[in-house]
Motif scaffolding. Structure first.
Motif, PDB file in Angstrom:
ATOM      1  N   TYR A  13      67.590  78.713 108.505  1.00  0.00           N
ATOM      2  CA  TYR A  13      68.389  79.011 107.206  1.00  0.00           C
ATOM      3  C   TYR A  13      67.925  79.338 106.179  1.00  0.00           C
ATOM      4  O   TYR A  13      68.161  80.181 105.766  1.00  0.00           O
ATOM      5  CB  TYR A  13      68.592  77.718 107.014  1.00  0.00           C
ATOM      6  N   ALA A  17      69.147  81.249 103.554  1.00  0.00           N
ATOM      7  CA  ALA A  17      69.502  81.062 102.120  1.00  0.00           C
ATOM      8  C   ALA A  17      68.387  81.920 100.703  1.00  0.00           C
ATOM      9  O   ALA A  17      69.925  82.364  99.781  1.00  0.00           O
ATOM     10  CB  ALA A  17      67.981  80.111 101.940  1.00  0.00           C
ATOM     11  N   GLY A  45      70.295  72.294 100.694  1.00  0.00           N
ATOM     12  CA  GLY A  45      69.714  73.286 101.596  1.00  0.00           C
ATOM     13  C   GLY A  45      67.996  73.543 101.546  1.00  0.00           C
ATOM     14  O   GLY A  45      67.134  72.036 101.633  1.00  0.00           O
ATOM     15  N   VAL A 107      75.638  75.162  95.548  1.00  0.00           N
ATOM     16  CA  VAL A 107      75.966  76.708  96.108  1.00  0.00           C
ATOM     17  C   VAL A 107      76.435  76.325  97.518  1.00  0.00           C
ATOM     18  O   VAL A 107      76.058  76.147  98.545  1.00  0.00           O
ATOM     19  CB  VAL A 107      74.735  76.988  95.433  1.00  0.00           C
ATOM     20  N   ALA A 113      81.193  69.228 103.164  1.00  0.00           N
ATOM     21  CA  ALA A 113      82.065  67.788 102.650  1.00  0.00           C
ATOM     22  C   ALA A 113      83.476  67.122 104.096  1.00  0.00           C
ATOM     23  O   ALA A 113      83.593  68.047 104.027  1.00  0.00           O
ATOM     24  CB  ALA A 113      82.249  67.060 101.998  1.00  0.00           C
TER      25      ALA A 113
HETATM   26  C1  LIG Z   1      75.612  76.984 103.709  1.00  0.00           C
HETATM   27  S1  LIG Z   1      74.636  76.390 103.047  1.00  0.00           S
HETATM   28  C2  LIG Z   1      74.109  75.747 101.477  1.00  0.00           C
HETATM   29  C3  LIG Z   1      72.468  75.713 101.002  1.00  0.00           C
HETATM   30  C4  LIG Z   1      71.414  75.866 100.192  1.00  0.00           C
HETATM   31  N1  LIG Z   1      72.919  75.052  98.067  1.00  0.00           N
HETATM   32  C5  LIG Z   1      72.189  77.137  99.357  1.00  0.00           C
HETATM   33  O1  LIG Z   1      72.906  77.675  98.382  1.00  0.00           O
HETATM   34  O2  LIG Z   1      71.147  78.111 100.442  1.00  0.00           O
HETATM   35  C6  LIG Z   1      75.201  74.402 103.598  1.00  0.00           C
HETATM   36  C7  LIG Z   1      74.226  73.248 103.306  1.00  0.00           C
HETATM   37  O3  LIG Z   1      75.443  72.653 102.323  1.00  0.00           O
HETATM   38  C8  LIG Z   1      74.628  70.870 103.523  1.00  0.00           C
HETATM   39  N2  LIG Z   1      76.108  70.269 104.000  1.00  0.00           N
HETATM   40  C9  LIG Z   1      77.016  69.942 105.074  1.00  0.00           C
HETATM   41  N3  LIG Z   1      77.114  69.172 105.176  1.00  0.00           N
HETATM   42  C10 LIG Z   1      77.687  68.433 104.219  1.00  0.00           C
HETATM   43  C11 LIG Z   1      77.557  67.160 103.966  1.00  0.00           C
HETATM   44  N4  LIG Z   1      78.807  66.018 103.959  1.00  0.00           N
HETATM   45  N5  LIG Z   1      77.050  66.739 102.365  1.00  0.00           N
HETATM   46  C12 LIG Z   1      76.171  67.122 101.765  1.00  0.00           C
HETATM   47  N6  LIG Z   1      75.862  68.425 102.194  1.00  0.00           N
HETATM   48  C13 LIG Z   1      76.036  69.108 103.661  1.00  0.00           C
HETATM   49  C14 LIG Z   1      74.068  71.686 105.036  1.00  0.00           C
HETATM   50  O4  LIG Z   1      73.215  71.221 106.282  1.00  0.00           O
HETATM   51  C15 LIG Z   1      73.089  72.929 104.084  1.00  0.00           C
HETATM   52  O5  LIG Z   1      72.068  73.292 104.033  1.00  0.00           O
END
Ligand SMILES: C[S@@+](CC[C@H](N)C(=O)[O-])C[C@H]1O[C@@H](n2cnc3c(N)ncnc32)[C@H](O)[C@@H]1O
Length: 261
Positions: A13, A17, A45, A107, A113
């Motif tokens: 990832y 990122a 993330g 982000v 969720a």
């Molecule tokens: C597209 S990535 C974004 C990560 C980070 N915010 C960035 O900008 O690089 C989506 C993130 O959401 C997390 N995620 C997935 N399901 C989630 C949940 N139910 N609650 C919170 N985070 C979640 C994942 O593990 C992942 O790290």
């Protein structure tokens, strides 16, 4: 607690990122942070937004279900001499005490969720009375969105799953209905982010190798003997949507929603 459906620790990832960093900068700027603001970054993330917020003097906790990613975020913070803490958890079950945060940012995190209403109720629990929520969500257009939608549809078709009951985090009216009961007033702005690579094929290669959703999806499709066919369809989508005649460029649009109370 609703279990997250995919562990984003798989793949690489970190590469993705890096592509999303400009969106983290946009979200953190929109949050208008003051020194000492207590900030939770939901779905942090590898810590892009959390670290930016901490550099502005905020007291930041990053929360993510993916253990490997929060370890990477914590290592980044230590390496860069930035104060921020990271905890494993998810949007509908935050490892944070009641009324202890001033700002929640996310982000492209909270959009994963499973239960939007449960996630917002949980965010309300951890926020103080005057508070803000700032989140980003993709708009459903552009080659990268189409590629992801086609890949997700192919996986659902392979396993015979129905479309997921999605909350439209990009829809101002739906967000307003979700947030108003908690006293929030919402504004939204559109932004864009360009994904680039040396070619559409190279972009697909990078995504297939590193994006956790692609790694999981293509792995599953391979078991059904469908991975190569789907990859060829995805390449077709990227080539048709390519905005650069000599390399690869696809512009995605997203909203940044800012909610105050
Ligand atoms: C597209 S990535 C974004 C990560 C980070 N915010 C960035 O900008 O690089 C989506 C993130 O959401 C997390 N995620 C997935 N399901 C989630 C949940 N139910 N609650 C919170 N985070 C979640 C994942 O593990 C992942 O790290």
């Amino acid at each position: 607690m609703q279990a997250p459906s995919l562990d984003w620790s798989i793949g690489g990832y970190e590469t993705i990122a890096a592509l999303l960093l400009p969106a983290a900068e946009t979200v953190v700027a929109a949050a208008g942070l003051k020194r000492g603001d207590r900030v939770v970054d939901i779905g942090c993330g590898t810590g892009n937004a959390a670290l930016l917020a901490a550099r502005q003097g905020a007291e930041v906790i990053g929360v993510d279900p993916a253990l490997r990613l929060i370890e990477v975020a914590a290592e980044r913070a230590a390496r860069e001499g930035v104060q921020a803490s990271f905890r494993q958890g998810e949007a509908a079950s935050l490892p944070i005490p009641d009324a202890s945060m001033d700002v929640a940012i996310s982000v492209f995190g909270i959009i994963f969720a499973g239960d939007a209403a449960a996630a917002i109720a949980e965010i309300d629990r951890v926020l103080t009375a005057p508070a803000r929520i700032v989140l980003s969500a993709w708009l459903p257009r552009g080659a990268v969105f189409e590629m992801n939608a086609a890949a997700a549809a192919a996986v659902r078709a392979a396993v015979g799953a129905p479309p997921p009951p999605a909350f439209n985090w990009n829809d101002r009216d739906e967000l307003t209905r979700l947030l108003q009961p908690y006293g929030f007033t919402l504004s939204t702005e559109e932004h864009e982010l360009a994904f680039t690579a040396t070619s559409a094929r190279d972009f697909l290669e990078e995504q297939s190798r590193d994006h956790p959703l692609a790694v999981a999806g293509l792995g599953l499709l391979a078991k059904f003997g469908r991975a190569e066919r789907v990859r060829s369809d995805l390449l077709d989508i990227l080539e048709k949507g390519n905005e650069d005649a000599t390399a690869f460029r696809a512009t995605s649009r997203y909203i940044v929603a800012v909610a105050h109370r």
